[in-house]
Design an enzyme around this catalytic site. Sequence first.
Site, PDB file in Angstrom:
ATOM      1  N   LYS A   1      -1.523   1.096   7.524  1.00  0.00           N
ATOM      2  CA  LYS A   1      -1.731   1.408   6.108  1.00  0.00           C
ATOM      3  C   LYS A   1      -3.031   2.162   5.911  1.00  0.00           C
ATOM      4  O   LYS A   1      -4.041   1.844   6.542  1.00  0.00           O
ATOM      5  CB  LYS A   1      -1.771   0.102   5.292  1.00  0.00           C
ATOM      6  CG  LYS A   1      -0.490  -0.691   5.387  1.00  0.00           C
ATOM      7  CD  LYS A   1      -0.638  -2.127   4.928  1.00  0.00           C
ATOM      8  CE  LYS A   1       0.664  -2.863   5.196  1.00  0.00           C
ATOM      9  NZ  LYS A   1       0.560  -4.302   4.995  1.00  0.00           N
TER      10      LYS A   1
ATOM     11  N   LYS B   1       5.057 -16.742  -3.252  1.00  0.00           N
ATOM     12  CA  LYS B   1       5.170 -16.497  -1.792  1.00  0.00           C
ATOM     13  C   LYS B   1       3.799 -16.636  -1.136  1.00  0.00           C
ATOM     14  O   LYS B   1       3.650 -17.279  -0.096  1.00  0.00           O
ATOM     15  CB  LYS B   1       5.737 -15.079  -1.602  1.00  0.00           C
ATOM     16  CG  LYS B   1       5.769 -14.564  -0.198  1.00  0.00           C
ATOM     17  CD  LYS B   1       6.330 -13.142  -0.125  1.00  0.00           C
ATOM     18  CE  LYS B   1       5.291 -12.100  -0.538  1.00  0.00           C
ATOM     19  NZ  LYS B   1       5.715 -10.691  -0.281  1.00  0.00           N
ATOM     20  N   ASP B   2       2.787 -16.040  -1.735  1.00  0.00           N
ATOM     21  CA  ASP B   2       1.455 -16.014  -1.108  1.00  0.00           C
ATOM     22  C   ASP B   2       0.736 -17.345  -1.222  1.00  0.00           C
ATOM     23  O   ASP B   2      -0.249 -17.584  -0.524  1.00  0.00           O
ATOM     24  CB  ASP B   2       0.618 -14.882  -1.707  1.00  0.00           C
ATOM     25  CG  ASP B   2       1.108 -13.527  -1.238  1.00  0.00           C
ATOM     26  OD1 ASP B   2       0.698 -12.509  -1.836  1.00  0.00           O
ATOM     27  OD2 ASP B   2       1.919 -13.482  -0.281  1.00  0.00           O
TER      28      ASP B   2
ATOM     29  N   GLU C   1     -10.691  15.708  -1.001  1.00  0.00           N
ATOM     30  CA  GLU C   1      -9.579  15.639  -0.045  1.00  0.00           C
ATOM     31  C   GLU C   1      -9.335  14.152   0.218  1.00  0.00           C
ATOM     32  O   GLU C   1     -10.201  13.474   0.777  1.00  0.00           O
ATOM     33  CB  GLU C   1      -9.928  16.347   1.271  1.00  0.00           C
ATOM     34  CG  GLU C   1     -10.023  17.861   1.177  1.00  0.00           C
ATOM     35  CD  GLU C   1     -10.299  18.518   2.531  1.00  0.00           C
ATOM     36  OE1 GLU C   1     -10.544  17.786   3.514  1.00  0.00           O
ATOM     37  OE2 GLU C   1     -10.280  19.758   2.590  1.00  0.00           O
TER      38      GLU C   1
ATOM     39  N   ARG D   1     -16.795  20.841 -14.136  1.00  0.00           N
ATOM     40  CA  ARG D   1     -15.410  20.566 -14.603  1.00  0.00           C
ATOM     41  C   ARG D   1     -15.007  19.123 -14.310  1.00  0.00           C
ATOM     42  O   ARG D   1     -14.101  18.580 -14.926  1.00  0.00           O
ATOM     43  CB  ARG D   1     -14.429  21.507 -13.883  1.00  0.00           C
ATOM     44  CG  ARG D   1     -14.676  22.983 -14.126  1.00  0.00           C
ATOM     45  CD  ARG D   1     -13.868  23.808 -13.127  1.00  0.00           C
ATOM     46  NE  ARG D   1     -14.316  23.508 -11.759  1.00  0.00           N
ATOM     47  CZ  ARG D   1     -13.646  23.926 -10.666  1.00  0.00           C
ATOM     48  NH1 ARG D   1     -12.514  24.621 -10.783  1.00  0.00           N
ATOM     49  NH2 ARG D   1     -14.095  23.650  -9.475  1.00  0.00           N
TER      50      ARG D   1
ATOM     51  N   ARG E   1      -3.339 -10.155  -3.437  1.00  0.00           N
ATOM     52  CA  ARG E   1      -2.067  -9.794  -2.806  1.00  0.00           C
ATOM     53  C   ARG E   1      -2.274  -9.823  -1.293  1.00  0.00           C
ATOM     54  O   ARG E   1      -3.083  -9.059  -0.760  1.00  0.00           O
ATOM     55  CB  ARG E   1      -1.617  -8.389  -3.246  1.00  0.00           C
ATOM     56  CG  ARG E   1      -1.281  -8.285  -4.726  1.00  0.00           C
ATOM     57  CD  ARG E   1      -0.931  -6.876  -5.105  1.00  0.00           C
ATOM     58  NE  ARG E   1      -0.711  -6.722  -6.543  1.00  0.00           N
ATOM     59  CZ  ARG E   1       0.505  -6.602  -7.089  1.00  0.00           C
ATOM     60  NH1 ARG E   1       1.588  -6.661  -6.315  1.00  0.00           N
ATOM     61  NH2 ARG E   1       0.641  -6.448  -8.397  1.00  0.00           N
TER      62      ARG E   1
ATOM     63  N   HIS F   1      -2.808  -7.697   6.088  1.00  0.00           N
ATOM     64  CA  HIS F   1      -3.621  -6.983   5.088  1.00  0.00           C
ATOM     65  C   HIS F   1      -3.490  -7.644   3.732  1.00  0.00           C
ATOM     66  O   HIS F   1      -2.421  -8.148   3.360  1.00  0.00           O
ATOM     67  CB  HIS F   1      -3.152  -5.531   4.987  1.00  0.00           C
ATOM     68  CG  HIS F   1      -3.820  -4.790   3.882  1.00  0.00           C
ATOM     69  ND1 HIS F   1      -3.159  -4.435   2.731  1.00  0.00           N
ATOM     70  CD2 HIS F   1      -5.103  -4.386   3.718  1.00  0.00           C
ATOM     71  CE1 HIS F   1      -4.003  -3.824   1.916  1.00  0.00           C
ATOM     72  NE2 HIS F   1      -5.185  -3.770   2.488  1.00  0.00           N
TER      73      HIS F   1
ATOM     74  N   TYR G   1      -1.495   3.235  -1.468  1.00  0.00           N
ATOM     75  CA  TYR G   1      -1.600   3.292  -0.013  1.00  0.00           C
ATOM     76  C   TYR G   1      -0.389   3.944   0.639  1.00  0.00           C
ATOM     77  O   TYR G   1       0.705   3.912   0.094  1.00  0.00           O
ATOM     78  CB  TYR G   1      -1.859   1.917   0.589  1.00  0.00           C
ATOM     79  CG  TYR G   1      -0.926   0.817   0.175  1.00  0.00           C
ATOM     80  CD1 TYR G   1      -0.934   0.318  -1.118  1.00  0.00           C
ATOM     81  CD2 TYR G   1      -0.049   0.241   1.094  1.00  0.00           C
ATOM     82  CE1 TYR G   1      -0.095  -0.719  -1.488  1.00  0.00           C
ATOM     83  CE2 TYR G   1       0.777  -0.799   0.727  1.00  0.00           C
ATOM     84  CZ  TYR G   1       0.751  -1.274  -0.559  1.00  0.00           C
ATOM     85  OH  TYR G   1       1.574  -2.305  -0.926  1.00  0.00           O
TER      86      TYR G   1
ATOM     87  N   HIS H   1      -0.452  -9.812   4.195  1.00  0.00           N
ATOM     88  CA  HIS H   1       0.919  -9.430   4.564  1.00  0.00           C
ATOM     89  C   HIS H   1       0.963  -8.528   5.796  1.00  0.00           C
ATOM     90  O   HIS H   1       0.028  -7.767   6.071  1.00  0.00           O
ATOM     91  CB  HIS H   1       1.586  -8.688   3.405  1.00  0.00           C
ATOM     92  CG  HIS H   1       1.639  -9.485   2.151  1.00  0.00           C
ATOM     93  ND1 HIS H   1       1.716  -8.906   0.897  1.00  0.00           N
ATOM     94  CD2 HIS H   1       1.611 -10.825   1.923  1.00  0.00           C
ATOM     95  CE1 HIS H   1       1.735  -9.847  -0.020  1.00  0.00           C
ATOM     96  NE2 HIS H   1       1.671 -11.028   0.579  1.00  0.00           N
TER      97      HIS H   1
ATOM     98  N   GLN I   1       5.771   6.584   3.610  1.00  0.00           N
ATOM     99  CA  GLN I   1       6.005   5.975   2.291  1.00  0.00           C
ATOM    100  C   GLN I   1       4.672   5.790   1.604  1.00  0.00           C
ATOM    101  O   GLN I   1       3.690   5.406   2.243  1.00  0.00           O
ATOM    102  CB  GLN I   1       6.706   4.614   2.473  1.00  0.00           C
ATOM    103  CG  GLN I   1       6.991   3.847   1.185  1.00  0.00           C
ATOM    104  CD  GLN I   1       7.702   2.538   1.448  1.00  0.00           C
ATOM    105  OE1 GLN I   1       8.632   2.481   2.269  1.00  0.00           O
ATOM    106  NE2 GLN I   1       7.305   1.469   0.756  1.00  0.00           N
ATOM    107  N   ASP I   2       4.656   6.101   0.295  1.00  0.00           N
ATOM    108  CA  ASP I   2       3.457   5.874  -0.532  1.00  0.00           C
ATOM    109  C   ASP I   2       3.752   4.717  -1.474  1.00  0.00           C
ATOM    110  O   ASP I   2       4.849   4.624  -2.036  1.00  0.00           O
ATOM    111  CB  ASP I   2       3.126   7.113  -1.382  1.00  0.00           C
ATOM    112  CG  ASP I   2       2.304   8.141  -0.609  1.00  0.00           C
ATOM    113  OD1 ASP I   2       2.227   9.294  -1.060  1.00  0.00           O
ATOM    114  OD2 ASP I   2       1.736   7.790   0.443  1.00  0.00           O
ATOM    115  N   ASN I   3       2.774   3.823  -1.644  1.00  0.00           N
ATOM    116  CA  ASN I   3       2.934   2.682  -2.550  1.00  0.00           C
ATOM    117  C   ASN I   3       1.803   2.668  -3.567  1.00  0.00           C
ATOM    118  O   ASN I   3       0.718   3.196  -3.323  1.00  0.00           O
ATOM    119  CB  ASN I   3       2.887   1.364  -1.752  1.00  0.00           C
ATOM    120  CG  ASN I   3       4.022   1.257  -0.755  1.00  0.00           C
ATOM    121  OD1 ASN I   3       5.124   1.767  -0.989  1.00  0.00           O
ATOM    122  ND2 ASN I   3       3.772   0.584   0.362  1.00  0.00           N
TER     123      ASN I   3
END
Length: 191
Positions: A72, A169-170, A28, A23, A59, A119, A132, A62, A47-49
């Site tokens: 994270k 910013k970065d 998990e 299928r 990116r 990160h 994440y 940070h 929190q999930d992002n």
Amino acid sequence: MQLIPQAIPDVVLIEPKVHGDARGYFVETFRKDRLEQALGYPVSFCQDNESFSSRGVLRGLHFQLPPHAQAKLVRVLDGEVLDVAVDIRQGSPTFGQHVAVRLDAQSKRQLFVPRGFAHGFVVLSETARFAYKVDNYYSPESDRGLAFDDPALGIDWLLPSEQLLLSAKDQQQPLLSQLGEAFVYQGGTHD
Ligand SMILES: Cc1cn([C@H]2C[C@H](O)[C@@H](COP(=O)(O)OP(=O)(O)O[C@H]3O[C@H](C)C(=O)[C@H](O)[C@H]3O)O2)c(=O)[nH]c1=O
């Protein structure tokens, strides 16, 4: 699921078991018990992002200042990235050192990045969808960064600099030597 401490042992690579059949597959993607067993301390994500980026987007690097520091648990839903975690805990035996791991949707590998680490990631595939969990809410006023190309870090981002795309910013984050005492190492990663 296998949890493998990295060269900086507080950073843990997770190799989930993918159950394939006619299928498709089942996996998990998060087990609180297994993660906490590997870490030796509790983690409670709140929190999930998710972010979507094209090849060459970088990116990072940070982090959020205490008391809003975030651990994270990161993974790639589509595509492939090089994911990097830098130890910025003053007094840590691995201060300024980093872990760099390829994460991709095929292997479904994940990386746990503890508090006290900066990160970031760069997209190696045409596009990448990155998801994440974090264990502290977003706090814009506590959001800080570290220069991705700081010579003191010596990170190989695998792509030539002219192919990299960073936010304004970065493009102007401070060097490690300019960070000050953001995090102080207390033999762990709970700050
Ligand atoms: C992080 C975050 C951002 N935002 C808003 C703020 C901006 O309007 C927009 C983009 O934010 P930013 O440019 O900071 O997004 P990234 O460059 O992907 O930042 C992330 O990149 C690296 C990989 C990380 O590890 C951090 O989780 C995070 O800093 O989303 C929110 O609303 N909530 C959030 O939790």
